[in-house]
Design an enzyme around this catalytic site. Structure first.
Site, short mmCIF file in Angstrom:
data_model
loop_
_atom_site.label_atom_id
_atom_site.label_comp_id
_atom_site.label_asym_id
_atom_site.label_seq_id
_atom_site.Cartn_x
_atom_site.Cartn_y
_atom_site.Cartn_z
N SER A 135 0.85 -1.20 0.00
CA SER A 135 0.00 0.00 0.00
C SER A 135 0.87 1.24 0.00
O SER A 135 1.98 1.24 0.58
CB SER A 135 -0.86 -0.01 1.27
OG SER A 135 -1.50 1.23 1.45
N TYR A 159 -1.27 -0.69 10.77
CA TYR A 159 -1.58 -1.30 9.46
C TYR A 159 -0.43 -1.06 8.48
O TYR A 159 0.08 -1.99 7.83
CB TYR A 159 -2.89 -0.72 8.90
CG TYR A 159 -3.13 -1.05 7.45
CD1 TYR A 159 -3.40 -2.35 7.05
CD2 TYR A 159 -3.06 -0.06 6.47
CE1 TYR A 159 -3.59 -2.66 5.70
CE2 TYR A 159 -3.26 -0.35 5.12
CZ TYR A 159 -3.53 -1.65 4.75
OH TYR A 159 -3.72 -1.96 3.42
N LYS A 163 2.48 -3.69 6.51
CA LYS A 163 2.82 -3.76 5.08
C LYS A 163 4.32 -3.55 4.88
O LYS A 163 4.96 -4.23 4.07
CB LYS A 163 2.03 -2.69 4.30
CG LYS A 163 0.52 -2.94 4.27
CD LYS A 163 0.17 -4.18 3.49
CE LYS A 163 -1.30 -4.49 3.50
NZ LYS A 163 -1.62 -5.79 2.89
#
Ligand code: NAD
Ligand code: UD1
Length: 349
Positions: A135, A159, A163
């Site tokens: 992302s 989050y 990643k």
């Protein structure tokens, strides 16, 4: 073009928003995808619709990427049946930023530990190719725009950390064996739906993201949109993002696989965006014009953790993968509206 007839792929999280759209492109490109999904946020109806859109019967395993024994069985059985898995497209994971702040261990457990379990099973089965859903959130606070892949990696929430950690794991994994190939696709803001109106995004509860919120207002499920901030240093004071059609993103995965299969090995991280920034008001106005629906809105204070603007430099994707986004903001709005208006309750109709 695929190197062998119908190469078998394991597609984790294939029942989700991006995974289900990508299945269509993979099948059309000649791959045989096997879906592994625990259905925590995916839909079996979406997979049925993929089948009816492609005329291809899907092989679906309900299970968790953290289940090492299950993964070993899946890799082993495909090999025993003479059609071994040749690569993995790894979508499965948790993706809500706010939830990751409230429950970080769940995010590290699923996104990081789950990927480690998957990679260990791949190693056991000698599967060397993975395409991973990363992302743009890995970049954190922008130092400059657009983001190139050289921008420092400095995520600002759990989050994003998951990643970035998985990217690092994949970098190290590739470095230990020349045949290993990992492509991390750093998605910008995927929106829109399949043009058939049969597949789309079906968020559970109140949408966190802008586009599904707009479409739910348009269809009458919500009274108005809250716009978080009108005092950013942007074109009209509202936040600017690089919205990308989910089908362009899907095609990016096919291109990434083709690239991976054509190289001897190695790690790559690639932005998938259009290279164009759009403000909240610009998106709202385009959607209104396309749908013919007025979208009432109210300005609210900035949302904590939001940045003013970001968009991609997508030139690496073009140079390395031969990929470029082709669908316009109007396409994204028209396709997203077709999906929402025909399926006001998502896949639950
Ligand atoms: P999604 O929630 O619609 O799809 C994820 C799928 O993974 C779901 O079908 C879910 O049931 C499944 N899943 C979750 N945990 C699992 C587990 N432990 N085992 C097996 N299956 C599991 O999300 P999406 O929007 O399609 O996103 C796909 C991937 O792309 C995610 O990794 C996400 O972090 C990443 N991503 C998404 C966006 C976005 O805006 N949608 C942006 C950047 C990156
Ligand atoms: C969010 C995630 C990001 C993820 C991305 C893609 C956060 C902090 N970041 O980013 O990690 O990769 O989604 O799915 O959640 N907006 C409104 N009203 C709304 C919703 C959003 O005005 O109801 C605004 C936001 O302030 C922002 C823009 O719309 O300016 C886009 O928001 P959103 O769709 O949530 O995406 P991101 O903030 O880019």
């Amino acid at each position: 073009m695929p190197l062998a007839p119908s190469p078998t792929l394991l597609v984790t999280g294939g029942a989700g928003y991006i995974g289900s759209h990508t299945l269509i492109e993979l099948i059309q490109a000649g791959y045989r995808p096997i879906v592994l999904d625990n259905f925590s946020n995916g839909s079996a109806h979406a997979l049925k619709r993929v089948e009816s859109l492609t005329g291809h019967a899907l092989e679906v395993i309900e299970g968790d990427i953290r289940d090492a024994a299950l993964l070993d069985t899946v890799f082993h059985q495909t090999k025993a049946h003479g059609a071994p898995i040749q690569g993995v497209v790894h979508f499965a994971g948790l993706k809500a930023v706010g939830e990751s702040v409230a429950a970080p261990l769940d995010y590290y457990q699923t996104n990081v530990a789950g990927t480690l379990t998957l990679l260990q099973a791949m190693d056991q089965a000698q599967v060397h190719t993975i395409v991973f859903s990363s992302s743009a959130t890995v970049y954190g606070i922008p130092r400059e725009q657009p983001y190139t892949e050289m921008h420092p990696i400095a995520p600002i929430n759990p989050y994003g950390q998951t990643k970035a950690m998985v990217e690092q794991v994949l970098r190290d994994w590739c470095a230990t064996l020349p045949a290993r190939r990992a492509i991390c696709l750093r998605y910008f803001n995927p929106i829109g739906a399949h043009p058939s109106g049969m597949l789309g995004e079906a968020p559970q509860g109140i949408p966190n993201n802008l586009f599904p919120f707009i479409t739910q207002v348009a269809v009458g499920k919500r009274s108005h949109l809250n716009i978080f901030g009108n005092d950013y240093p942007t074109v009209d004071g509202t936040g600017v993002r690089d919205y990308i059609h989910v089908l362009d993103l899907a095609v990016g995965h096919v291109k990434a696989l083709e690239h991976a299969r054509g190289t001897t090995g190695g790690f790559a991280a690639v932005n998938l965006g259009t290279g164009r920034g759009t403000s909240v008001l610009e998106l709202l106005n385009t959607f209104s014009a396309i749908s013919g629906r007025k979208i009432p809105y109210e300005f609210q204070p900035r949302r904590p953790g939001d940045i003013a603007e970001c968009w991609a430099d997508p030139s690496t994707a073009e140079a390395l993968l031969g990929w470029k986004a082709t669908r316009t903001l109007e396409d994204m709005c028209a396709d997203g509206w077709r999906w929402q208006s025909r399926n006001p309750n998502g896949y639950e109709d």
